[in-house]
Enzyme design. Structure first.
Site, PDB file in Angstrom:
ATOM      1  N   GLU A 201       0.957  -1.336   0.106  1.00 50.90           N
ATOM      2  CA  GLU A 201       0.412   0.096   0.109  1.00 50.90           C
ATOM      3  C   GLU A 201       0.870   1.458  -0.109  1.00 50.90           C
ATOM      4  OE1 GLU A 201      -3.705   1.866   2.008  1.00 50.90           O
ATOM      5  OE2 GLU A 201      -2.463   0.563   3.188  1.00 50.90           O
TER       6      GLU A 201
ATOM      7  N   GLU B  16     -12.102   1.939   3.839  1.00 51.11           N
ATOM      8  CA  GLU B  16     -11.328   2.243   4.991  1.00 51.11           C
ATOM      9  C   GLU B  16     -10.883   3.659   5.760  1.00 51.11           C
ATOM     10  OE1 GLU B  16      -6.233   0.879   5.885  1.00 51.11           O
ATOM     11  OE2 GLU B  16      -7.107   2.666   4.537  1.00 51.11           O
TER      12      GLU B  16
END
Length: 305
Positions: free
Chosen positions: A183, A278
């Site tokens: 990420e 998220e």
């Protein structure tokens, strides 16, 4: 008699129109338990006002409202018996476990770009631990962030250090059918991994089915922009997607990203994976949680758009 017959016929005709309109409206409005076109994964606490603080109750509430996945960044830190109960609950409902974060595998806590053996050892220990946690919750993906930029080394050497460490991690994860998803973040410019093309380059170099991209739309909107084209360019290495609007990192419809179009693109690519929710919630209490669900219903309604 003729007048009475006329009134009856008029009433029946009107009732038929109303009934037809009601049926049409019902057909266009998803029932609470209907699933979505894409697979969105909620987080612990997201439905706490509606379902209570117990995570298992929140899982049931999410399922009843059409969600079929969850993700939990802190799963590694939960007691083993809680992990097991979560895994059993999801299995009973047929739900999918999204990502959790490899211990000390995020942000600046452990910088693989330095090439220091002690940092690599910490990362590999986290990978081995992740394998055991994944078995309890039937997880397929784990999040890895290589850590901070090392200003005393050239970018080429840093990249080589990261690739070397990730290859060793993949050797642990690959036999266990577990995928680390890298990420890139926007939290601080000190981070080594910042863009989708940089992540793509590293995944190609690691060259393992256990090292792929986690494309976080919120972070990439801040760092890259041009979201649909950026996703398309890196598509063959993307294994997981996360959601958050910008600015604010709240649910879709609260910022500048046209999520209906982004979701439509993702669906058009044949994506069958998880999209992690998220982000925060723009309004407090049950009202905010209902608005969150509605926002996903609105943005997921892209097939006719």
């Amino acid at each position: 008699m003729q007048r009475r017959k006329f009134v009856q016929q008029s009433f029946l005709a009107g009732a038929s129109v109303i009934a037809a309109s009601s049926l049409k409206a019902a057909a266009n409005k998803p029932a609470a338990g209907n699933t979505f076109n894409l697979d969105y994964a909620f987080h612990d606490g997201m439905f706490a006002n509606s379902a209570g603080k117990n995570f298992l109750d929140q899982i049931q509430f999410a399922y009843d409202n059409g969600f079929r996945s969850l993700e939990d960044n802190g799963m590694v830190g939960r007691p083993v018996d809680e992990q097991t109960k979560i895994g059993e609950k999801m299995a009973k409902l047929g739900m999918t476990m999204g990502v959790f974060v490899v211990d000390k595998g995020g942000n600046g806590a452990n910088s693989l770009a330095t090439g220091k053996p002690e940092y690599v050892d910490i990362f590999l220990k986290g990978c081995r631990q992740a394998v055991e946690v994944a078995k309890r919750v039937n997880a397929k993906w784990v999040t890895v962030v290589p850590g901070d930029f090392e200003r005393h080394l050239s970018i080429g050497l840093q990249t080589a250090n990261v690739i070397t460490a990730l290859r060793r991690g993949a050797e642990i994860l690959e036999p266990n059918n577990l995928v680390m998803v890298l990420e890139a973040l926007s939290d601080t410019p000190d981070l080594f991994l910042r863009s989708s093309d940089q992540t793509y380059e590293i995944c190609k170099a690691v060259d393992s089915p256990s090292c792929k991209i986690l494309f976080d739309i919120y972070h990439m909107q801040k760092n890259d922009g041009n979201i649909i084209n950026r996703m398309n360019d890196a598509w063959d290495e993307i294994a997981y997607i996360q959601i958050g609007d910008n600015p604010g990192r709240k649910e879709p419809t609260t910022g500048e990203i046209n999520y209906k179009n982004v979701f439509k693109f993702i669906h058009s690519k044949g994506y069958k994976g998880v999209l992690g929710m998220e982000h925060g919630i723009s309004k407090p209490g049950k009202e905010g949680e209902q608005r969150l669900i509605q926002a996903y219903r609105e943005c997921d309604d892209f097939l006719q758009a």
